[in-house]
Design an enzyme around this catalytic site. Structure first.
Site, PDB file in Angstrom:
ATOM      1  N   PHE A 243     -36.219   4.922  -0.224  1.00  0.00           N
ATOM      2  CA  PHE A 243     -36.772   4.185   0.914  1.00  0.00           C
ATOM      3  C   PHE A 243     -35.636   3.441   1.620  1.00  0.00           C
ATOM      4  CE2 PHE A 243     -39.186   0.406   2.569  1.00  0.00           C
ATOM      5  CZ  PHE A 243     -39.871   1.117   3.544  1.00  0.00           C
TER       6      PHE A 243
ATOM      7  N   TYR B  47     -35.216 -32.064  -0.971  1.00  0.00           N
ATOM      8  CA  TYR B  47     -34.429 -31.852   0.255  1.00  0.00           C
ATOM      9  C   TYR B  47     -32.928 -31.756  -0.020  1.00  0.00           C
ATOM     10  CZ  TYR B  47     -38.699 -32.247   2.928  1.00  0.00           C
ATOM     11  OH  TYR B  47     -39.945 -32.012   3.429  1.00  0.00           O
TER      12      TYR B  47
ATOM     13  N   HIS C 146     -40.159   1.565  -8.010  1.00  0.00           N
ATOM     14  CA  HIS C 146     -41.155   2.576  -8.384  1.00  0.00           C
ATOM     15  C   HIS C 146     -41.400   2.583  -9.903  1.00  0.00           C
ATOM     16  CE1 HIS C 146     -39.980   5.317  -4.694  1.00  0.00           C
ATOM     17  NE2 HIS C 146     -40.398   4.124  -4.345  1.00  0.00           N
TER      18      HIS C 146
ATOM     19  N   ARG D  43     -32.436 -24.527  -3.020  1.00  0.00           N
ATOM     20  CA  ARG D  43     -32.630 -25.662  -3.924  1.00  0.00           C
ATOM     21  C   ARG D  43     -32.141 -25.324  -5.326  1.00  0.00           C
ATOM     22  NH1 ARG D  43     -38.162 -25.928  -1.266  1.00  0.00           N
ATOM     23  NH2 ARG D  43     -37.898 -27.587   0.256  1.00  0.00           N
TER      24      ARG D  43
HETATM   25  C1  LIG Z   1     -37.311   2.657  -3.679  1.00  0.00           C
HETATM   26  C2  LIG Z   1     -37.757   1.428  -2.954  1.00  0.00           C
HETATM   27  N1  LIG Z   1     -36.916   0.381  -2.897  1.00  0.00           N
HETATM   28  C3  LIG Z   1     -37.256  -0.765  -2.272  1.00  0.00           C
HETATM   29  C4  LIG Z   1     -38.475  -0.905  -1.666  1.00  0.00           C
HETATM   30  C5  LIG Z   1     -38.789  -2.181  -0.937  1.00  0.00           C
HETATM   31  O1  LIG Z   1     -39.916  -2.818  -1.413  1.00  0.00           O
HETATM   32  P1  LIG Z   1     -40.786  -3.748  -0.429  1.00  0.00           P
HETATM   33  O2  LIG Z   1     -41.515  -2.856   0.520  1.00  0.00           O
HETATM   34  O3  LIG Z   1     -41.682  -4.508  -1.343  1.00  0.00           O
HETATM   35  O4  LIG Z   1     -39.816  -4.636   0.282  1.00  0.00           O
HETATM   36  C6  LIG Z   1     -39.384   0.143  -1.698  1.00  0.00           C
HETATM   37  C7  LIG Z   1     -40.720   0.021  -1.063  1.00  0.00           C
HETATM   38  O5  LIG Z   1     -41.391   0.926  -0.692  1.00  0.00           O
HETATM   39  C8  LIG Z   1     -39.010   1.355  -2.344  1.00  0.00           C
HETATM   40  O6  LIG Z   1     -39.849   2.412  -2.370  1.00  0.00           O
END
Ligand SMILES: Cc1ncc(COP(=O)(O)O)c(C=O)c1O
Length: 407
Positions: free
Chosen positions: A99, A235, A173, A228
């Site tokens: 992704f 703060y 995943h 923080r």
């Molecule tokens: C392989 C992979 N990495 C990172 C992410 C990012 O996750 P999020 O959508 O919760 O930011 C995803 C989400 O689909 C993903 O499939």
């Protein structure tokens, strides 16, 4: 021989009529969220509240000491990367078959993604290619356990140790999946998970970073809480963080959902093995390989390699569409590797830290390209929560399409 049955895409009956709902929930989840709603504590500055409880339980489930919950999986990876000490202009090795977030978090950390091809039989980053790509500017590797199948972590950790690189596992995943008996996300310096709505453990959105390293944890926890530090004033701000905190409503839902994860993961793993066995018997269908140290697959995606030549050259996108029409929750996955996305070709990086010479137009990862255009077909995780007869019906849907193609 009788004529093959009319395909669902052409108006025939679907092979699979059952549907596979996701998310799965019942009154106990409703009660868990309603209790928080009624409490009025929707945010969680309290160390004993649902967010802290979820962090503790998820860390224990994975077998690590620390977990820092946050707004999503992308932030969960990026904070780990920054906490691991990457500096602007450093190179971070990632696979191109993942992704977009695996790459954008690197850019958002002002670092340069370096794409390394995947293995043809697992679609995970290839350690042999990582070794070739490491250079003086390389500071970290983000292996992605794609679809919930563990990467070759022995190979990756050996290179990382030899070259002094941080390893941040993208386990978005991989909830509950294992490598040599260890939960994914616990092998590198840190591991990150997503709780976005499609994921195997979900609260609609959300993320978490796990680690055994106390310094990494303290930095990640600070970065997600506007810089923080524990024990200081509300703060007082020590780091360049932001508000990336998870809400109590999400944490309460995740606590409730976590109670189902183990059974669901076991079921997906069993069904996945069974389905792989069934599909291996179909000419032109090859499930991704198991048995490289992975001891449990979470099957966020069940992926198989499709050979159009055995289906009268029906292109993969068409095949995936026909299969979905038969009622199998299937799709063709990524259309192109990440470096071919306009973001990379047009270099819309908005970061002065990316050297002007960085150019992705000449990158070539042939295995990832073939997976995208010709080969990879995905079945989504909820389908693996069915029973054996459902797996048999998925195989039958593929055979039906093949019979039609070859008739
Ligand atoms: C392989 C992979 N990495 C990172 C992410 C990012 O996750 P999020 O959508 O919760 O930011 C995803 C989400 O689909 C993903 O499939």
């Amino acid at each position: 021989m009788s004529a093959p049955k009319k395909l669902a895409i052409h108006g025939g009956e679907k092979t699979v009529t059952k549907t596979f709902p996701w998310p799965v929930y019942d009154d106990s989840d409703v009660r868990a969220v309603a209790d928080v709603l009624r409490s009025g504590q929707w945010g969680d500055p309290d160390v004993s509240g649902p967010v802290a409880r979820f962090e503790k339980e998820f860390a224990a489930y994975c077998g690590v000491r620390y977990a820092a919950a946050s707004v999503n999986g992308s932030v969960a990876i990026r904070l780990a990367l920054i906490a691991a000490g990457v500096k602007p202009g450093d190179e971070v090795i990632i696979p191109p078959y993942t992704f977009i977030a695996t790459a954008t978090v690197v850019l958002e950390a002002n670092c340069v993604p370096v794409f390394v091809d995947i293995e043809p039989d697992t679609y995970n980053i290839d350690p042999a290619r990582i070794a070739e790509a490491v250079g003086p500017k390389t500071k970290a590797i983000i292996p992605v356990h794609f679809g919930g199948l563990a990467c070759d972590m022995d190979g990756i950790m050996a290179i990382a140790r030899e070259r002094g690189l941080a390893v941040i596992e993208d386990a978005c995943h991989g909830h509950g999946a294992e490598y040599r008996g260890r939960k994914l996300g616990t092998i590198g310096d840190a591991g990150a998970f997503s709780f976005q709505s499609s994921k195997n453990l979900t609260s609609g959105e959300g993320g978490i970073t796990i680690t055994d390293n106390p310094e990494l944890y303290e930095t990640i926890a600070s970065l997600r809480n506007v810089g923080r530090k524990k024990g200081h004033q509300w703060y007082d701000h020590f780091n360049l963080g932001c508000n990336y905190r998870m809400t109590t409503l999400q944490a309460a839902l995740l606590l409730s959902q976590l109670g189902r994860l183990e059974d669901q993961t076991r079921r997906r793993d069993e069904n996945g093995r069974y389905l792989a066995g069934l599909l291996s018997g179909i000419d032109g269908i090859l499930p991704l390989a198991r048995g490289r140290g992975e001891t449990r697959h979470s099957y966020h995606l069940f992926i198989f390699r499709y050979d159009a030549a055995k289906f009268n050259n029906l292109p993969k996108p068409e095949f995936a569409r026909w299969l979905a029409a038969e009622g199998v929750p299937a799709f063709m996955g990524y259309p192109r590797p990440l470096y071919k996305q306009p973001l990379f070709l047009e270099k819309k990086f908005f970061s002065a830290a990316i050297p002007p010479g960085v150019d992705y137009s000449g990158v070539s990862c042939p295995v990832a390209e073939k997976a995208c255009t010709d080969e990879a077909v995905w079945i989504s995780q909820q389908a693996l929560l069915g029973d054996r007869s459902d797996m048999e019906s998925f195989a039958e849907a593929i055979r039906k399409i093949q019979r039609h193609c070859l008739s």
